[in-house]
Design a protein around this motif. Structure first.
Motif, PDB file in Angstrom:
ATOM      1  N   PRO A 288      -3.648  -2.350 -10.230  1.00  0.00           N
ATOM      2  CA  PRO A 288      -3.380  -2.567  -8.801  1.00  0.00           C
ATOM      3  C   PRO A 288      -4.315  -3.604  -8.174  1.00  0.00           C
ATOM      4  O   PRO A 288      -3.960  -4.231  -7.185  1.00  0.00           O
ATOM      5  CB  PRO A 288      -3.592  -1.180  -8.184  1.00  0.00           C
ATOM      6  CG  PRO A 288      -4.361  -0.403  -9.186  1.00  0.00           C
ATOM      7  CD  PRO A 288      -4.016  -0.960 -10.513  1.00  0.00           C
TER       8      PRO A 288
ATOM      9  N   VAL B 245       0.846  -1.200   0.000  1.00  0.00           N
ATOM     10  CA  VAL B 245       0.000   0.000   0.000  1.00  0.00           C
ATOM     11  C   VAL B 245       0.880   1.249   0.000  1.00  0.00           C
ATOM     12  O   VAL B 245       0.599   2.227  -0.705  1.00  0.00           O
ATOM     13  CB  VAL B 245      -0.953  -0.012   1.215  1.00  0.00           C
ATOM     14  CG1 VAL B 245      -1.706   1.305   1.324  1.00  0.00           C
ATOM     15  CG2 VAL B 245      -1.944  -1.163   1.096  1.00  0.00           C
TER      16      VAL B 245
ATOM     17  N   VAL C  89       3.594   5.387  -6.266  1.00  0.00           N
ATOM     18  CA  VAL C  89       2.958   5.378  -7.580  1.00  0.00           C
ATOM     19  C   VAL C  89       1.974   6.531  -7.729  1.00  0.00           C
ATOM     20  O   VAL C  89       2.101   7.348  -8.637  1.00  0.00           O
ATOM     21  CB  VAL C  89       2.259   4.034  -7.837  1.00  0.00           C
ATOM     22  CG1 VAL C  89       1.609   4.035  -9.215  1.00  0.00           C
ATOM     23  CG2 VAL C  89       3.275   2.893  -7.733  1.00  0.00           C
TER      24      VAL C  89
ATOM     25  N   LEU D 281      -4.026  -6.047  -4.940  1.00  0.00           N
ATOM     26  CA  LEU D 281      -4.739  -5.453  -3.798  1.00  0.00           C
ATOM     27  C   LEU D 281      -5.882  -6.332  -3.298  1.00  0.00           C
ATOM     28  O   LEU D 281      -6.136  -6.389  -2.100  1.00  0.00           O
ATOM     29  CB  LEU D 281      -5.284  -4.070  -4.174  1.00  0.00           C
ATOM     30  CG  LEU D 281      -4.291  -2.914  -4.060  1.00  0.00           C
ATOM     31  CD1 LEU D 281      -4.997  -1.590  -4.301  1.00  0.00           C
ATOM     32  CD2 LEU D 281      -3.613  -2.898  -2.691  1.00  0.00           C
TER      33      LEU D 281
ATOM     34  N   ILE E  39       1.443  -3.406 -10.700  1.00  0.00           N
ATOM     35  CA  ILE E  39       0.771  -2.523  -9.744  1.00  0.00           C
ATOM     36  C   ILE E  39       0.492  -1.151 -10.342  1.00  0.00           C
ATOM     37  O   ILE E  39      -0.451  -0.468  -9.955  1.00  0.00           O
ATOM     38  CB  ILE E  39       1.605  -2.413  -8.449  1.00  0.00           C
ATOM     39  CG1 ILE E  39       0.758  -1.828  -7.341  1.00  0.00           C
ATOM     40  CG2 ILE E  39       2.861  -1.595  -8.652  1.00  0.00           C
ATOM     41  CD1 ILE E  39       1.317  -2.040  -5.988  1.00  0.00           C
ATOM     42  N   PHE E  40       1.290  -0.742 -11.335  1.00  0.00           N
ATOM     43  CA  PHE E  40       1.067   0.568 -11.946  1.00  0.00           C
ATOM     44  C   PHE E  40      -0.217   0.583 -12.754  1.00  0.00           C
ATOM     45  O   PHE E  40      -0.994   1.520 -12.692  1.00  0.00           O
ATOM     46  CB  PHE E  40       2.250   0.932 -12.851  1.00  0.00           C
ATOM     47  CG  PHE E  40       3.516   1.157 -12.105  1.00  0.00           C
ATOM     48  CD1 PHE E  40       3.824   2.410 -11.595  1.00  0.00           C
ATOM     49  CD2 PHE E  40       4.402   0.116 -11.887  1.00  0.00           C
ATOM     50  CE1 PHE E  40       4.998   2.622 -10.891  1.00  0.00           C
ATOM     51  CE2 PHE E  40       5.573   0.323 -11.183  1.00  0.00           C
ATOM     52  CZ  PHE E  40       5.868   1.567 -10.679  1.00  0.00           C
TER      53      PHE E  40
ATOM     54  N   ILE F   9       3.880   1.538  -1.238  1.00  0.00           N
ATOM     55  CA  ILE F   9       4.435   1.677  -2.588  1.00  0.00           C
ATOM     56  C   ILE F   9       3.401   2.295  -3.516  1.00  0.00           C
ATOM     57  O   ILE F   9       3.682   3.224  -4.273  1.00  0.00           O
ATOM     58  CB  ILE F   9       4.888   0.298  -3.129  1.00  0.00           C
ATOM     59  CG1 ILE F   9       6.162  -0.153  -2.419  1.00  0.00           C
ATOM     60  CG2 ILE F   9       5.108   0.349  -4.635  1.00  0.00           C
ATOM     61  CD1 ILE F   9       6.640  -1.520  -2.839  1.00  0.00           C
ATOM     62  N   LEU F  10       2.171   1.776  -3.403  1.00  0.00           N
ATOM     63  CA  LEU F  10       1.101   2.226  -4.291  1.00  0.00           C
ATOM     64  C   LEU F  10       0.777   3.701  -4.053  1.00  0.00           C
ATOM     65  O   LEU F  10       0.686   4.496  -4.992  1.00  0.00           O
ATOM     66  CB  LEU F  10      -0.141   1.362  -4.046  1.00  0.00           C
ATOM     67  CG  LEU F  10      -1.216   1.394  -5.117  1.00  0.00           C
ATOM     68  CD1 LEU F  10      -0.651   0.874  -6.431  1.00  0.00           C
ATOM     69  CD2 LEU F  10      -2.411   0.552  -4.690  1.00  0.00           C
TER      70      LEU F  10
END
Lengths: 381, 294
Positions: B261, A197, A204, B265, B257-258, A199-200
């Motif tokens: 996600p 999370v 990002v 997740l 993830i980019f 990282i996201l």
């Protein structure tokens, strides 16, 4: 022999002087029982809790070293097959030669002895994968892990103690409930989920922080001590500190968030316990302000369980660091260990497991000693 | 006869799992407790029954890759290999739940037995058992689990063994310390005076008085094993990559993830929901048994 548990010893004097006179009959004390001179002194030293605790450290460290050695020997597959896996047309003679070169044809006891002797000389074998010596790999990785663990424990301690005290001071209100719920959620979430999370969100979506590694590849960094902050001072390189902190932020926050919850809980309970004591009422009657009571009387007495849990968390952090480092590709001992397990890199696995276990042993001893330093009551021999 | 034992038995918050005091009136107090237990039950049902209702094969790479969620036939879309995400999420929960439940149960059973034995027998048995546990506790638990998986190899069975070895010492220490406190109490002496054997006293008198704390510890351990087992799979050390598994799915999805996600997740969220619910459920049990305020 000498037990030094007689009344009137130095350690006792401190507590009896401050305590109220005890109406109960004192135990009969005969002068003959008192060992005189250096024997009494030596007895007190030998049985002093600090000395007893320190004496455990080498014993535990030795047992830990032997266990890691034995576990490494239980690993499936043998090092020679691994080493020669990429060599074409190797003869059985060469395999036998390599086996004896590595000392693997000796008995288990002999291997253990040469392993221990090697350790004393700082030799831990080589990596099958890169050919580098394990001790040099660990010398690079260990400072990174220590930096991460220390940063995380400082953050977690700050976060946990502050929220714990706030929860205790607002006991029963919605703030208290919110903090306690948040604490439970905090220590429930697995490390790698928090890391993901983080990282996201920060890497990002917001793009604020770097998500991989320890320093940007664009920076040239020649380690002197391996600790970036120390090296930045020694080498006069203030430009290192900014990028270093940026890279440290997310892994340290990940570990801190998952550890702070326990500290919050323990701080809250310890604070409430200490608040309910008679001396707090006395302090209040003396006319001290609430903040003076909180800091001088409550926090001081609550600090033993808090310190203990922060220390225990530090030990737990070392385990969490293994996972967190792997997620962030942070070049610490944990990353080494995980890579070594997946690659079956025998000596690297053995060395990194040993370093993590020995750090754990050392930290646990430090925690016990600092608890003794804070609470004189526990210091009585 | 038995009334003598009953009279000497401690009257505390709880007296064990068979007692009427363990009623649902004491647990499940407050909305958080309901939510926690409800989540645990819902996740278990979802994972056990869910795959029966999804026709898509979690392994079949028969669709367009990376379809968005909500596509007809693929409610949660597809992953990078064109596999149905919903089917994989439901199927991937099984190994996760099996490892969590089995490792927790085995740790509680083995650890408590050892602790009961050590505390009840005392002497050299106590010394040997507890020093062995101390040796395991001299390592970070994650390290023990990783080393055990390294030795044994991955897969569901080996993960259960590895996690059990890392968690059982905690139970042993807890049960031993509680048992030592109980054996000197009057009700144990009364039972001995009545001529009951050691087995009877240990299992029928001491164990019920220890079981409350052990049950609380078991619930919190469920959260620990959830984190540990999924972390092992995430690191690529646990479940083999061929079958769907939540921990491994998080890792596989992380590379995307980019752009997508959700792939990592969704399983991450389910693992977290399970662990958080287990800890809140443990808190609820703790409150219900008045065992401590921690």
């Amino acid at each position: 022999m000498v037990t030094a548990r007689l009344p009137g010893t130095v350690a006792d004097a401190h507590s009896t002087a401050t305590a109220a006179p005890d109406p109960a009959p004192a135990p009969v004390w005969r002068p003959d029982d008192e060992p005189s001179g250096w024997r009494s002194w030596a007895g007190r030293v030998v049985h002093h809790p600090v000395v007893l605790r320190l004496a455990q450290v080498p014993v535990v460290a030795f047992v830990v070293t032997i266990i890691v050695f034995l576990v490494a020997h239980l690993l499936p597959g043998d090092p020679v097959t691994q080493l020669t896996a990429n060599v074409n047309g190797i003869t059985p003679e060469e395999v036998a030669q390599l086996t004896s070169q590595l000392g693997l044809d000796a008995g288990l006891a002999d291997q253990l002895r040469s392993y221990l002797v090697g350790l004393l000389h700082g030799q831990m074998g080589i990596s099958f994968y890169s050919g580098a010596s394990v001790s040099s790999m660990l010398a690079d990785a260990l400072p990174a892990t220590v930096e991460l663990a220390v940063a995380a424990v400082l953050l977690a301690g700050l976060l946990g103690i502050v929220t714990g005290i706030v929860a205790a001071r607002t006991q029963g209100t919605w703030v208290d409930h919110l903090i306690r719920g948040g604490a439970t959620i905090g220590f429930s979430v697995p490390w790698f989920v928090v890391a993901l999370v983080a990282i996201l969100v920060f890497g990002v979506w917001l793009g604020w922080l770097p998500i991989l590694g320890r320093l940007p590849t664009s920076l040239t960094y020649e380690p002197t001590t391996g600790f970036v902050l120390v090296d930045a001072v020694l080498q006069g390189r203030p430009d290192l500190i900014g990028p270093w902190l940026e890279h440290l932020a997310l892994p340290a926050l990940t570990l801190a968030v998952t550890s702070a919850g326990f500290i919050t809980r323990v701080t809250r309970t310890a604070f409430l316990d200490a608040q309910a004591q008679q001396w707090v009422r006395t302090a209040r009657m003396k006319g001290l302000t609430e903040s003076a009571i909180s800091v001088k009387h409550v926090l001081r007495n609550a600090s033993v369980p808090i310190l203990t849990i922060v220390g225990l968390m530090f030990g737990g952090l070392l385990g969490g660091a293994v996972v967190t480092e792997a997620v962030f590709s942070y070049p610490g001992v944990g990353s080494l260990l995980v890579e070594a397990v997946t690659r079956r890199d025998y000596f690297v696995l053995q060395g990194s497991a040993l370093v993590i276990a020995l750090m754990f042993t050392g930290v646990n001893a430090l925690v016990d000693l600092s608890v003794l330093a804070v609470d004189p009551r526990l210091r009585r021999g | 006869m038995t009334s003598l034992v009953a009279a000497a038995a401690p009257r505390r918050g709880t007296t064990g799992w068979l007692s009427a005091r363990w009623s649902a009136r004491r647990v499940l107090r407050g909305p958080v407790a309901w939510l926690a237990w409800g989540t645990l039950v819902a996740l278990s049902v979802l994972v056990l029954v869910g795959p029966l209702f999804v026709t898509a094969d979690p392994q079949a790479q028969d669709s367009v890759a990376l379809l968005p969620a909500g596509t007809a036939g693929h409610l949660l879309g597809t992953d990078d290999l064109g596999r149905d995400v919903l089917a994989r999420v439901l199927a991937g929960g099984r190994p996760f739940l099996v490892v969590c439940a089995a490792a927790t149960a085995a740790s509680a059973l083995i650890g408590t037995s050892l602790g009961l034995l050590a505390g009840f027998r005392g002497g050299w048995v106590d010394a040997v058992v507890m020093r062995a546990m101390d040796v395991l506790l001299a390592f970070p638990l994650v390290l023990v689990a990783i080393l055990m998986v390294a030795v044994l190899g991955g897969g569901t069975g080996n993960m259960i063994v590895a996690i059990t070895i890392s968690q059982a010492p905690t139970f042993a220490r807890l049960a031993r310390n509680l048992t030592v406190g109980e054996v000197s109490r009057d009700y144990v002496r009364a039972s001995r005076c009545l001529g009951h054997g050691s087995w009877h006293i240990a299992l029928r008198e001491v164990l019920p008085n220890v079981s409350g704390q052990v049950l609380v510890q078991t619930t919190s351990t469920l959260a620990v094993t959830a984190g540990l087992s999924s972390a092992l799979s995430y690191l690529g050390l646990g479940q083999d990559a061929s079958a769907p598994d939540w921990g491994y799915m998080v890792r596989a999805g992380q590379e995307l993830i980019f752009s997508n996600p959700g792939l990592s997740l969704i399983p991450a969220l389910l693992i977290t929901a399970f662990a958080v619910a287990a800890n809140f459920a443990g808190d609820d049990l703790r409150d219900a048994t008045d065992l401590g305020r921690l």
